[in-house]
Design a protein around this motif. Sequence first.
Motif, mmCIF file in Angstrom:
data_model
loop_
_atom_site.group_PDB
_atom_site.id
_atom_site.type_symbol
_atom_site.label_atom_id
_atom_site.label_comp_id
_atom_site.label_asym_id
_atom_site.label_seq_id
_atom_site.Cartn_x
_atom_site.Cartn_y
_atom_site.Cartn_z
ATOM 1 N N ASP A 1 0.860 -1.185 0.000
ATOM 2 C CA ASP A 1 0.000 0.000 0.000
ATOM 3 C C ASP A 1 0.897 1.235 0.000
ATOM 4 O O ASP A 1 1.332 1.705 1.056
ATOM 5 N N ASP A 2 1.172 1.759 -1.189
ATOM 6 C CA ASP A 2 2.121 2.863 -1.285
ATOM 7 C C ASP A 2 1.576 4.153 -0.694
ATOM 8 O O ASP A 2 2.340 4.971 -0.167
ATOM 9 N N ILE B 1 3.350 8.766 -6.335
ATOM 10 C CA ILE B 1 3.193 7.356 -6.694
ATOM 11 C C ILE B 1 2.910 7.243 -8.188
ATOM 12 O O ILE B 1 1.915 7.769 -8.677
ATOM 13 N N PRO B 2 3.763 6.565 -8.940
ATOM 14 C CA PRO B 2 3.508 6.400 -10.378
ATOM 15 C C PRO B 2 2.229 5.601 -10.631
ATOM 16 O O PRO B 2 1.774 4.837 -9.780
ATOM 17 N N ALA B 3 1.672 5.795 -11.829
ATOM 18 C CA ALA B 3 0.488 5.018 -12.206
ATOM 19 C C ALA B 3 0.867 3.535 -12.229
ATOM 20 O O ALA B 3 1.854 3.157 -12.865
ATOM 21 N N PRO B 4 0.096 2.703 -11.537
ATOM 22 C CA PRO B 4 0.469 1.284 -11.454
ATOM 23 C C PRO B 4 0.177 0.527 -12.746
ATOM 24 O O PRO B 4 -0.701 0.901 -13.530
ATOM 25 N N ARG B 5 0.938 -0.528 -12.965
ATOM 26 C CA ARG B 5 0.689 -1.465 -14.050
ATOM 27 C C ARG B 5 -0.095 -2.661 -13.520
ATOM 28 O O ARG B 5 -0.315 -2.789 -12.325
ATOM 29 N N PRO C 1 5.407 -4.590 -11.592
ATOM 30 C CA PRO C 1 6.734 -5.101 -11.939
ATOM 31 C C PRO C 1 7.824 -4.034 -11.937
ATOM 32 O O PRO C 1 8.967 -4.322 -11.549
ATOM 33 N N LEU C 2 7.500 -2.801 -12.350
ATOM 34 C CA LEU C 2 8.533 -1.766 -12.351
ATOM 35 C C LEU C 2 8.847 -1.300 -10.939
ATOM 36 O O LEU C 2 9.979 -0.880 -10.658
ATOM 37 N N ARG D 1 13.086 4.953 -12.422
ATOM 38 C CA ARG D 1 13.535 5.927 -11.436
ATOM 39 C C ARG D 1 12.367 6.645 -10.752
ATOM 40 O O ARG D 1 12.500 7.110 -9.615
ATOM 41 N N ALA D 2 11.235 6.735 -11.425
ATOM 42 C CA ALA D 2 10.074 7.388 -10.807
ATOM 43 C C ALA D 2 9.619 6.662 -9.543
ATOM 44 O O ALA D 2 8.993 7.264 -8.662
ATOM 45 N N TRP D 3 9.973 5.382 -9.435
ATOM 46 C CA TRP D 3 9.573 4.604 -8.267
ATOM 47 C C TRP D 3 10.578 4.692 -7.121
ATOM 48 O O TRP D 3 10.277 4.288 -5.986
ATOM 49 N N THR D 4 11.778 5.197 -7.377
ATOM 50 C CA THR D 4 12.816 5.091 -6.349
ATOM 51 C C THR D 4 12.510 5.860 -5.057
ATOM 52 O O THR D 4 12.862 5.371 -3.975
#
Length: 236
Positions: free
Chosen positions: A107-108, A127-131, A166-167, A200-203
Amino acid sequence: MSPVQQGAVGAVRAVDLDGVSLVEKRLSDPVRHETEVRALRAAAGCGLPVPRIVSEAPGVILMTRMPGERLDASTADLRNERLAGSMPLLRRLHATAPPAGLAPAPDDALIVARYRAAGGPPLALEIPAPRSPAFCHGDWTDGNALAIGATITAVLDWEAAHAGDPLRELARAAWGASRKDPRSFDVMVDAYGADRSEVRAWTPIVAAELWLWFAEAGPPEYLAELTRQLASGRVA
């Protein structure tokens, strides 16, 4: 019986059974135990090099002992070669449907809220858009895989497997590896075949997650080191 270094969570030891060298893993958390069993069986089904379960009972898994050494038991260059070599396996895992019963993605939004409440160093926590959810290992690190030379011989410790982005998992693995060697991030992302900027957006999210882990579980020196790193802006 003797100690064996194959995994870092739970009590793990070597067991000799009728002349065959096996590994016994004990997990006190029944959810982690069941996750490890489900994930190991599913990962074996998609051709990943994982231990074979010989038997299991509540809290105890007996599995085959895998050959090789940890990916970080080597020079920096060989470690990066091994990390790159693990990426086709991670991509294969992500292309496999998650087995039924795995936990959902972290849960980000809650991670962000907890991190801010805990007073961690400032991070751009978007939080990036999830896949679509993929079969994720949950802790893909150089300590949870074995190799002989540059060849990956085993992926271990599946008790944190889940259905997730996955990313996000790739970012967690690559950013974590880059804390030892900054080259590792690009090495792993390129070997996986992903876009560096998207990973990198997830880091910042995975950095916040690790900071919270150290804040709650220690050791204190790890928290201090990571706090200095994040405060200096070395995130992505």
